[in-house]
Write an enzyme that holds these catalytic residues in place. Structure first.
Site, PDB file in Angstrom:
ATOM      1  N   VAL A 117       0.816  -1.099  -0.016  1.00  0.00           N
ATOM      2  CA  VAL A 117       0.020  -0.031  -0.067  1.00  0.00           C
ATOM      3  C   VAL A 117       0.860   1.312   0.039  1.00  0.00           C
ATOM      4  O   VAL A 117       1.916   1.415   0.695  1.00  0.00           O
ATOM      5  CB  VAL A 117      -0.965  -0.095   1.400  1.00  0.00           C
ATOM      6  CG1 VAL A 117      -1.856   1.115   1.319  1.00  0.00           C
ATOM      7  CG2 VAL A 117      -1.824  -1.155   1.094  1.00  0.00           C
ATOM      8  N   CYS A 118       0.654   2.138  -1.021  1.00  0.00           N
ATOM      9  CA  CYS A 118       1.416   3.318  -0.914  1.00  0.00           C
ATOM     10  C   CYS A 118       2.849   3.153  -0.960  1.00  0.00           C
ATOM     11  O   CYS A 118       3.395   2.296  -2.017  1.00  0.00           O
ATOM     12  CB  CYS A 118       0.706   4.129   0.283  1.00  0.00           C
ATOM     13  SG  CYS A 118       1.281   5.981   0.213  1.00  0.00           S
TER      14      CYS A 118
END
Length: 330
Positions: A117-118
């Site tokens: 994520v990210c």
């Protein structure tokens, strides 16, 4: 945990972004609620020790398990969140603690599916899990990811990318889109859409959806290119050409092309198209203008040109985009 449950392990470490950690469990819990059959998810938070972990937001989280506790367990999905630090000039830098990287590499070896994520993509890359693969991350650190890991094909535009059993997500809120995509892959589109409705999300966004708008792209370093960008936005409905821009900037055609390549990493034509698509997206989301009207006011000229640009940049059509993203009056 029943035999039909899928073990999802979320990696915890000091300074991790809070929403990266808490967003996905909410989505997976709704999938269990929306699924009539027994299949579901067992989501656990794992860290090096049982001690509370302090997130970037200052909120402390208690791990469910240590990495050692997972030694004998088969993992369905490993989810690696990210963390950043900011220097004295306000620039963002992803954190890749070597100890965390080693743990991720170990866990990934016995995991069916690895996700980030990210800026967690930087941890996957440091572990060698993205070599030879196309991947995304938050737009603000994409250039650094490409520079640090030349074997990774970095694409800063999509909200998430799937490369076989490795998935990477973009900005922090894109963890919800990524989680929905994982559910769709496991349980089908119908369940994922039901979960999206429970989250009060307008849709389950496709992977090709852009993570940022043209005005949010990296600001250029020269006044000349900024002036050209504003000129394009003011005159986007006109048939802009390289010659038009070169004349406005008082440079030659070739020099203009070099300026765009050096400052924005793209060509004048591609940048103009990106601005036109962005303007069209805004109109599709918030107005009832016809496609013919949108094509005209955004400088595409014809609906066919508008459709081709949307397929090329967003992997969808204007009509489908409006159906999914409409926020204005019907």
């Amino acid at each position: 945990m029943s035999t039909v449950d899928r073990l999802i392990v979320i990696v915890l470490f000091e300074g991790v972004d809070l929403l990266d950690v808490t967003g996905p469990p909410e989505v997976f819990s709704l999938a269990r609620r929306e699924t009539e059959e027994a299949a579901g998810y067992d989501v656990v938070l794992a860290a090096e020790t049982p001690a509370p972990v302090t997130t970037a937001a200052g909120v402390r989280i208690l791990p469910d398990l240590t990495f050692g506790d997972l030694a004998a367990r088969s993992i369905d999905t490993l989810l690696v969140p990210g963390a950043v630090e900011t220097d004295d000039q306000g620039r963002v830098h992803p954190l890749t603690d070597p100890a965390v990287v080693r743990r991720v590499e170990e866990l990934a070896a016995r995991t069916r599916r690895v996700t980030s994520v990210c800026v967690g993509a930087h941890i996957l890359a440091a572990a060698g899990l993205l070599d030879g693969k196309r991947a995304t991350t938050h737009w603000s650190t994409a250039q650094q990811l490409a520079a640090d890991h030349p074997l990774v094909e970095v694409d800063a535009d999509p909200i998430f990318i799937r490369e076989g059993d490795v998935w990477t997500g973009a900005g922090i809120s894109a963890c919800l889109d990524l989680s929905l995509a994982l559910i769709a892959d496991d349980l089908g589109e119908a369940i994922a859409l039901r979960v999206a409705r429970q989250l009060v999300m307008y849709l389950k966004r496709p992977s090709g959806q852009s993570q940022f708008s043209v005005p949010l792209e990296q600001v250029s370093t020269t006044r000349r290119i900024e002036d050209l960008r504003h000129y394009i936005m003011r005159n986007i409905g006109e048939p802009l050409t390289v010659a038009d821009l070169a004349g406005h900037g008082h440079v030659g055609d070739r020099q203009l092309t070099r300026i765009f390549k050096n400052e924005l990493g793209t060509t004048p034509h591609a940048y103009i198209e990106s601005v036109r698509v962005e303007r069209a997206r805004n109109q599709l989301e918030s107005t009832d203008a016809t496609l013919e009207r949108i094509a005209s006011t955004c400088g595409f000229g014809t609906v066919d040109t508008l459709v081709r640009a949307f397929r090329r940049r967003l992997d969808t059509t204007p009509t489908e985009y409006r159906r999914r993203f409409r926020t204005g009056p019907e």
